[in-house]
Design a protein around this motif. Sequence first.
Motif, short mmCIF file in Angstrom:
data_model
loop_
_atom_site.label_atom_id
_atom_site.label_comp_id
_atom_site.label_asym_id
_atom_site.label_seq_id
_atom_site.Cartn_x
_atom_site.Cartn_y
_atom_site.Cartn_z
N THR A 8 54.72 -71.39 24.46
CA THR A 8 54.44 -72.83 24.50
C THR A 8 55.74 -73.57 24.79
OG1 THR A 8 54.86 -73.18 22.15
CG2 THR A 8 52.61 -72.59 22.77
N ASP A 9 55.62 -74.84 25.14
CA ASP A 9 56.80 -75.67 25.40
C ASP A 9 57.57 -75.97 24.12
OD1 ASP A 9 56.27 -75.74 28.07
OD2 ASP A 9 55.24 -77.66 28.02
N ARG A 10 56.93 -75.84 22.98
CA ARG A 10 57.57 -76.19 21.70
C ARG A 10 58.49 -75.08 21.18
NH1 ARG A 10 53.54 -78.61 17.57
NH2 ARG A 10 55.52 -79.35 16.76
N ARG A 11 58.33 -73.87 21.69
CA ARG A 11 59.19 -72.77 21.23
C ARG A 11 60.61 -72.98 21.69
NH1 ARG A 11 56.81 -67.15 22.53
NH2 ARG A 11 58.86 -66.56 21.85
N GLU A 12 61.57 -72.72 20.80
CA GLU A 12 62.97 -72.89 21.13
C GLU A 12 63.67 -71.58 21.49
OE1 GLU A 12 65.11 -75.18 18.25
OE2 GLU A 12 63.33 -76.37 17.79
N TRP A 13 63.13 -70.45 21.05
CA TRP A 13 63.74 -69.14 21.29
C TRP A 13 62.73 -68.22 21.94
CZ3 TRP A 13 68.85 -68.39 20.07
CH2 TRP A 13 69.45 -69.38 19.29
N TYR A 14 63.19 -67.50 22.95
CA TYR A 14 62.33 -66.55 23.67
C TYR A 14 62.92 -65.15 23.59
CZ TYR A 14 59.76 -70.22 26.23
OH TYR A 14 58.97 -71.27 26.59
N LEU A 30 68.72 -61.06 33.69
CA LEU A 30 69.07 -61.89 32.55
C LEU A 30 70.45 -61.52 32.02
CD1 LEU A 30 68.26 -64.06 30.51
CD2 LEU A 30 67.16 -62.25 29.17
N ARG A 31 70.75 -60.22 31.96
CA ARG A 31 72.06 -59.78 31.51
C ARG A 31 73.15 -60.31 32.44
NH1 ARG A 31 75.65 -56.23 32.89
NH2 ARG A 31 74.38 -55.28 34.48
N ARG A 32 72.90 -60.24 33.74
CA ARG A 32 73.88 -60.75 34.72
C ARG A 32 74.04 -62.26 34.62
NH1 ARG A 32 71.87 -57.09 39.76
NH2 ARG A 32 72.75 -55.13 39.00
N ILE A 33 72.94 -62.96 34.41
CA ILE A 33 73.00 -64.41 34.23
C ILE A 33 73.82 -64.76 33.00
CG2 ILE A 33 71.59 -66.40 33.55
CD1 ILE A 33 69.46 -65.34 35.51
N MET A 34 73.62 -64.02 31.92
CA MET A 34 74.36 -64.30 30.68
C MET A 34 75.85 -64.04 30.86
SD MET A 34 71.57 -63.00 27.92
CE MET A 34 72.53 -63.45 26.50
N ILE A 44 74.98 -68.75 27.19
CA ILE A 44 73.59 -68.87 26.76
C ILE A 44 73.52 -68.34 25.33
CG2 ILE A 44 71.24 -68.07 27.18
CD1 ILE A 44 72.06 -67.88 30.17
N LYS A 45 73.01 -69.15 24.43
CA LYS A 45 72.97 -68.78 23.02
C LYS A 45 71.92 -67.72 22.76
CE LYS A 45 74.64 -73.21 21.49
NZ LYS A 45 74.36 -74.43 20.74
N THR A 46 72.32 -66.70 22.02
CA THR A 46 71.41 -65.62 21.65
C THR A 46 71.55 -65.32 20.16
OG1 THR A 46 73.04 -63.90 22.11
CG2 THR A 46 71.56 -64.50 23.90
N THR A 47 70.56 -64.64 19.64
CA THR A 47 70.62 -64.16 18.27
C THR A 47 69.96 -62.79 18.23
OG1 THR A 47 70.17 -64.68 15.96
CG2 THR A 47 68.47 -65.25 17.54
N VAL A 48 70.43 -61.95 17.33
CA VAL A 48 69.84 -60.63 17.13
C VAL A 48 69.24 -60.62 15.74
CG1 VAL A 48 70.26 -58.15 17.01
CG2 VAL A 48 71.53 -59.55 18.64
N ILE A 66 66.65 -65.51 22.83
CA ILE A 66 67.51 -66.31 23.68
C ILE A 66 67.05 -67.76 23.58
CG2 ILE A 66 68.20 -66.68 26.08
CD1 ILE A 66 67.27 -63.48 26.12
N GLN A 67 68.02 -68.66 23.42
CA GLN A 67 67.69 -70.07 23.27
C GLN A 67 67.24 -70.65 24.61
OE1 GLN A 67 70.81 -72.91 22.53
NE2 GLN A 67 69.53 -73.93 20.99
N LYS A 68 66.05 -71.22 24.61
CA LYS A 68 65.45 -71.78 25.81
C LYS A 68 66.31 -72.92 26.38
CE LYS A 68 61.41 -74.50 27.01
NZ LYS A 68 60.17 -75.07 26.49
N LYS A 69 66.81 -73.79 25.52
CA LYS A 69 67.58 -74.96 25.95
C LYS A 69 68.85 -74.56 26.70
CE LYS A 69 69.95 -78.25 23.33
NZ LYS A 69 70.02 -79.13 22.17
#
Length: 84
Positions: A8-14, A30-34, A44-48, A66-69
């Motif tokens: 959904t559009d409301r999710r902040e983390w994917y 995605l790895r190359r983009i990061m 790009i903010k990430t969390t494990v 991964i943070q959508k924003k």
Amino acid sequence: MPKRLPITDRREWYCPKDIEDVYGISRESLRRIMEDAKEQDMPIKTTVLKFRNGSMTTRKRPFVRIQKKSLEAYLEANPGEIEV
């Protein structure tokens, strides 16, 4: 198979699979983009997420979110590299 949250559009983390479904970006891309985002000083903010039992040996891939924003900010700053 684990149950996935609805996209959904409301999710902040994917998770990487959600990013592949929404943006069409594979895990490798995605790895190359990061890496590129980090070099451009706009990481790009990430969390494990931790495993419930605390063990890292039972899974090959960690639970990465991964943070959508921050991903969208990178994609807007670098138009033409990825079609959204």
